[in-house]
Write an enzyme that holds these catalytic residues in place. Structure first.
Site, PDB file in Angstrom:
ATOM      1  N   GLY A   1      25.183  29.716  45.576  1.00  0.00           N
ATOM      2  CA  GLY A   1      23.713  28.892  46.101  1.00  0.00           C
ATOM      3  C   GLY A   1      24.299  27.838  47.512  1.00  0.00           C
ATOM      4  O   GLY A   1      23.626  27.657  48.376  1.00  0.00           O
TER       5      GLY A   1
ATOM      6  N   ASP B   1      36.471  33.214  43.622  1.00  0.00           N
ATOM      7  CA  ASP B   1      34.794  33.572  43.956  1.00  0.00           C
ATOM      8  C   ASP B   1      34.683  35.711  43.411  1.00  0.00           C
ATOM      9  O   ASP B   1      36.525  36.022  44.156  1.00  0.00           O
ATOM     10  CB  ASP B   1      33.792  33.751  44.879  1.00  0.00           C
ATOM     11  CG  ASP B   1      32.610  33.750  44.033  1.00  0.00           C
ATOM     12  OD1 ASP B   1      31.853  35.447  43.476  1.00  0.00           O
ATOM     13  OD2 ASP B   1      31.280  33.382  44.755  1.00  0.00           O
TER      14      ASP B   1
ATOM     15  N   SER C   1      18.913  39.535  44.624  1.00  0.00           N
ATOM     16  CA  SER C   1      18.045  38.422  43.935  1.00  0.00           C
ATOM     17  C   SER C   1      19.571  37.525  45.051  1.00  0.00           C
ATOM     18  O   SER C   1      18.525  36.511  44.144  1.00  0.00           O
ATOM     19  CB  SER C   1      18.117  38.247  42.726  1.00  0.00           C
ATOM     20  OG  SER C   1      19.613  38.543  41.943  1.00  0.00           O
TER      21      SER C   1
ATOM     22  N   LEU D   1      19.642  37.073  47.321  1.00  0.00           N
ATOM     23  CA  LEU D   1      19.481  36.693  49.506  1.00  0.00           C
ATOM     24  C   LEU D   1      19.051  35.703  48.770  1.00  0.00           C
ATOM     25  O   LEU D   1      18.638  35.072  50.523  1.00  0.00           O
ATOM     26  CB  LEU D   1      19.208  37.930  49.916  1.00  0.00           C
ATOM     27  CG  LEU D   1      20.477  38.905  50.039  1.00  0.00           C
ATOM     28  CD1 LEU D   1      19.810  39.865  50.444  1.00  0.00           C
ATOM     29  CD2 LEU D   1      21.677  38.691  50.570  1.00  0.00           C
TER      30      LEU D   1
ATOM     31  N   LYS E   1      31.781  39.409  47.499  1.00  0.00           N
ATOM     32  CA  LYS E   1      31.105  37.830  47.779  1.00  0.00           C
ATOM     33  C   LYS E   1      32.074  37.324  48.999  1.00  0.00           C
ATOM     34  O   LYS E   1      32.424  36.953  49.840  1.00  0.00           O
ATOM     35  CB  LYS E   1      30.707  36.773  46.647  1.00  0.00           C
ATOM     36  CG  LYS E   1      29.507  37.317  46.373  1.00  0.00           C
ATOM     37  CD  LYS E   1      28.739  36.164  45.124  1.00  0.00           C
ATOM     38  CE  LYS E   1      26.919  36.542  45.004  1.00  0.00           C
ATOM     39  NZ  LYS E   1      26.702  35.046  44.538  1.00  0.00           N
TER      40      LYS E   1
ATOM     41  N   ASP F   1      28.561  27.491  38.859  1.00  0.00           N
ATOM     42  CA  ASP F   1      26.595  27.751  37.868  1.00  0.00           C
ATOM     43  C   ASP F   1      26.549  27.659  36.644  1.00  0.00           C
ATOM     44  O   ASP F   1      26.028  28.348  35.448  1.00  0.00           O
ATOM     45  CB  ASP F   1      26.161  28.911  38.197  1.00  0.00           C
ATOM     46  CG  ASP F   1      26.688  30.280  38.171  1.00  0.00           C
ATOM     47  OD1 ASP F   1      28.308  29.651  37.793  1.00  0.00           O
ATOM     48  OD2 ASP F   1      26.534  31.198  38.351  1.00  0.00           O
ATOM     49  N   ASN F   2      27.730  26.870  35.702  1.00  0.00           N
ATOM     50  CA  ASN F   2      27.671  27.127  34.130  1.00  0.00           C
ATOM     51  C   ASN F   2      28.871  26.501  33.673  1.00  0.00           C
ATOM     52  O   ASN F   2      29.743  25.804  34.611  1.00  0.00           O
ATOM     53  CB  ASN F   2      28.828  28.771  34.170  1.00  0.00           C
ATOM     54  CG  ASN F   2      30.494  28.661  34.258  1.00  0.00           C
ATOM     55  OD1 ASN F   2      30.898  28.584  33.709  1.00  0.00           O
ATOM     56  ND2 ASN F   2      30.572  29.440  35.136  1.00  0.00           N
TER      57      ASN F   2
ATOM     58  N   CYS G   1      20.279  28.835  36.171  1.00  0.00           N
ATOM     59  CA  CYS G   1      19.407  29.346  37.346  1.00  0.00           C
ATOM     60  C   CYS G   1      19.070  31.562  37.022  1.00  0.00           C
ATOM     61  O   CYS G   1      17.480  31.196  37.562  1.00  0.00           O
ATOM     62  CB  CYS G   1      20.068  29.086  38.487  1.00  0.00           C
ATOM     63  SG  CYS G   1      19.965  27.108  38.953  1.00  0.00           S
TER      64      CYS G   1
ATOM     65  N   CYS H   1      13.580  40.692  26.158  1.00  0.00           N
ATOM     66  CA  CYS H   1      13.318  40.089  26.863  1.00  0.00           C
ATOM     67  C   CYS H   1      13.830  40.307  28.929  1.00  0.00           C
ATOM     68  O   CYS H   1      13.071  41.472  28.688  1.00  0.00           O
ATOM     69  CB  CYS H   1      14.260  38.341  26.491  1.00  0.00           C
ATOM     70  SG  CYS H   1      16.539  38.573  26.138  1.00  0.00           S
TER      71      CYS H   1
END
Ligand code: ZN
Length: 491
Positions: free
Chosen positions: A144, A165, A172, A174, A189, A233-234, A291, A448
């Protein structure tokens, strides 16, 4: 004295879903006491042992950090704001120049035509554009945040972009990762990003690393570049990026996002605070959702990523006022920017006066992620292992008429997207309070989305004294969709 206490998005669920609370208080401590007095869960998240604020939580009065001195007795007056800022899971001067090119490269006529809108501005000009061409920027992640930063840095003519990466493009992604397209789903990616960035600007050299950033490869990699743009993201990778930047002397152009909230800053130990000066320790695993669990507004990383690109370009040009010692907060829902001052912490373990972190460590362990969460190791009755059931086995047991109750611990909006028939919804955050609604006399399957939150719920219930038999649905509703009922949508 009426003061306003701002509650960050990640903690609002523990404060009656409110973004701000007005209280009468004479000191910061009193204001926080009043807010947490009404919301016990919030208190548990903010305070640790001996009633001290936890170290991944910062408190500001107006724009001043009052945490370093633990000055909860700081007086507040009418109209003051108290901000709770928890950690969230993404200019050069003569004394420290970001780009150290000895001789600046020249521009071809094609490049001069391409960059004309830069060249006619005195703040960039020929010299600035040549600095951009000389610059080497390393981007961690092409998700993102990495998507807009990479695209703008490529378009701006940054000569060399390193891209790290190891992920594969998923449908999900996009909704926000605009560097990838529908045709790229299933591709690495790194390949998809390289194609897109080269298409934007063929003059840019893309150095692609299809690998996970680790303590073993980070220092060597960082030394090859002028600065690092953190699009992770972590928490383990965030601390790894910070420490590797401090140890190699590189600026860390930081951005992070969660739901509607973003943060951005430039951490550069040579000139000011680092990420650890702001957040010495990560939050306990699971406290701050990622996220993937909490969601993110698709345009938010576009805004924060563009700010990171802006800061990287200013560092290269050596002009403007960079976000050094400044933490920018953005709330997309209210459309509000706020800015807080940062201070270098003399006691910072990595950039302080007597650093204790002199080489890279095990960041998974530092963030409490290894060994694997206790959730998968303990349960009260069985011999120390949590009992699990597969989606296929669960379907068989339902079909043969076994007496089971199924508890879904996801959020209500996830329940609206997809559900397993006959389940009862009790979101993870409420599971111990609402324990009375679960019949201890019946066997209980907890599920979950993927099986992690349900394991946490079982652990929490067991800790709270739940006596019944609890079984975790392995792989959650995603496994149910894959193996039992493909008509249940995956998200
Ligand atoms: Zn520091």
């Amino acid at each position: 004295m009426a003061v306003t206490v701002f509650i960050p998005t990640a903690l609002r669920q523990f404060a009656g879903d409110r973004a701000e609370v007005s209280v009468e208080a004479a000191t910061v401590g009193e204001a926080l006491e009043k807010v947490t007095g009404e919301h016990a869960e919030l208190r548990r998240h903010l305070y640790g042992e001996q009633n001290a604020l936890r170290s991944f939580v910062n408190v500001y009065v107006n724009d001043e950090d009052i945490r370093h001195a633990q000055r909860l007795d700081t007086p507040v007056k009418d109209g003051d704001t108290v901000s709770i800022i928890p950690a969230i899971a993404g200019g050069a001067t003569t004394e420290a120049e970001a780009v150290k090119a000895e001789v600046l490269p020249t521009l071809s006529n094609d490049e001069i035509a391409r960059y004309s809108r830069h060249l006619i501005m005195p703040e960039v000009g020929m010299e600035g554009q040549r600095k951009l061409k000389a610059a080497r920027v390393l981007m961690i992640g092409t998700g993102g945040l990495g998507a807009p930063t990479g695209m703008y840095l490529a378009a701006a003519g940054v000569g060399t972009l390193g891209v790290v990466d190891f992920d594969v493009v998923d449908a999900s992604n996009l909704q926000r990762q605009i560097v990838h397209g529908t045709k790229d789903v299933g591709r690495p990616k790194i390949e998809s990003a390289r194609d897109r960035l080269s298409d934007i600007n063929p003059h840019v050299k893309i150095e692609a690393y299809e690998t996970r950033l680790t303590s073993e490869n980070a220092l060597e990699l960082f030394r090859e570049y002028d600065m690092v743009v953190d699009g992770t993201d972590n928490f383990p990778t965030r601390y790894l990026v910070n420490d590797a930047c401090v140890l190699t002397g590189k600026p860390n152009v930081y951005g992070s996002i969660f739901r509607f909230e973003g943060q951005a800053s430039v951490f550069w130990a040579a000139r000011g605070a680092c990420y650890r000066c702001l957040y010495p320790e990560p939050p306990p695993p699971g406290l701050v959702p990622s996220c993937a669990e909490g969601g993110v507004l698709g345009v938010l990383p576009g805004i924060i990523g563009a700010i990171q690109a802006n800061e990287a370009i200013k560092l290269i040009l050596g002009g403007g006022d960079p976000l050094i010692n400044r933490l920018l907060l953005f709330d997309a829902w209210k459309l509000r920017f706020r800015e807080l001052k940062l201070r270098k912490d003399p006691a910072c373990p990595v950039c302080g006066e007597n650093p204790t972190v002199k080489e890279l460590i095990d960041y998974e362990q530092f963030c409490g992620l290894t060994p694997p969460p206790a959730a998968v190791q303990t349960n009260s009755e069985t011999e120390g292992r949590m009992e699990e059931i597969t989606a296929t086995e669960l379907k068989q047991r339902i079909d043969q008429g076994d007496d089971l109750q199924i508890i879904d611990v996801r959020e209500p909006n996830e329940y609206d997207i997809a559900r397993i028939p006959g389940t009862k919804l009790i979101p993870l955050a409420q599971v111990t309070q609402r324990m009375g609604e679960i019949d201890e006399g019946r066997e209980t399957v907890v599920h979950c989305k993927g099986g992690v939150r349900s394991a946490r719920a079982i652990e929490a219930l067991t800790r709270s004294g739940f006596k019944g038999k609890l079984v975790n649905l392995k792989g959650g509703i995603t496994a149910w969709s894959n193996d039992v009922d493909p008509s249940v949508p995956k998200y």
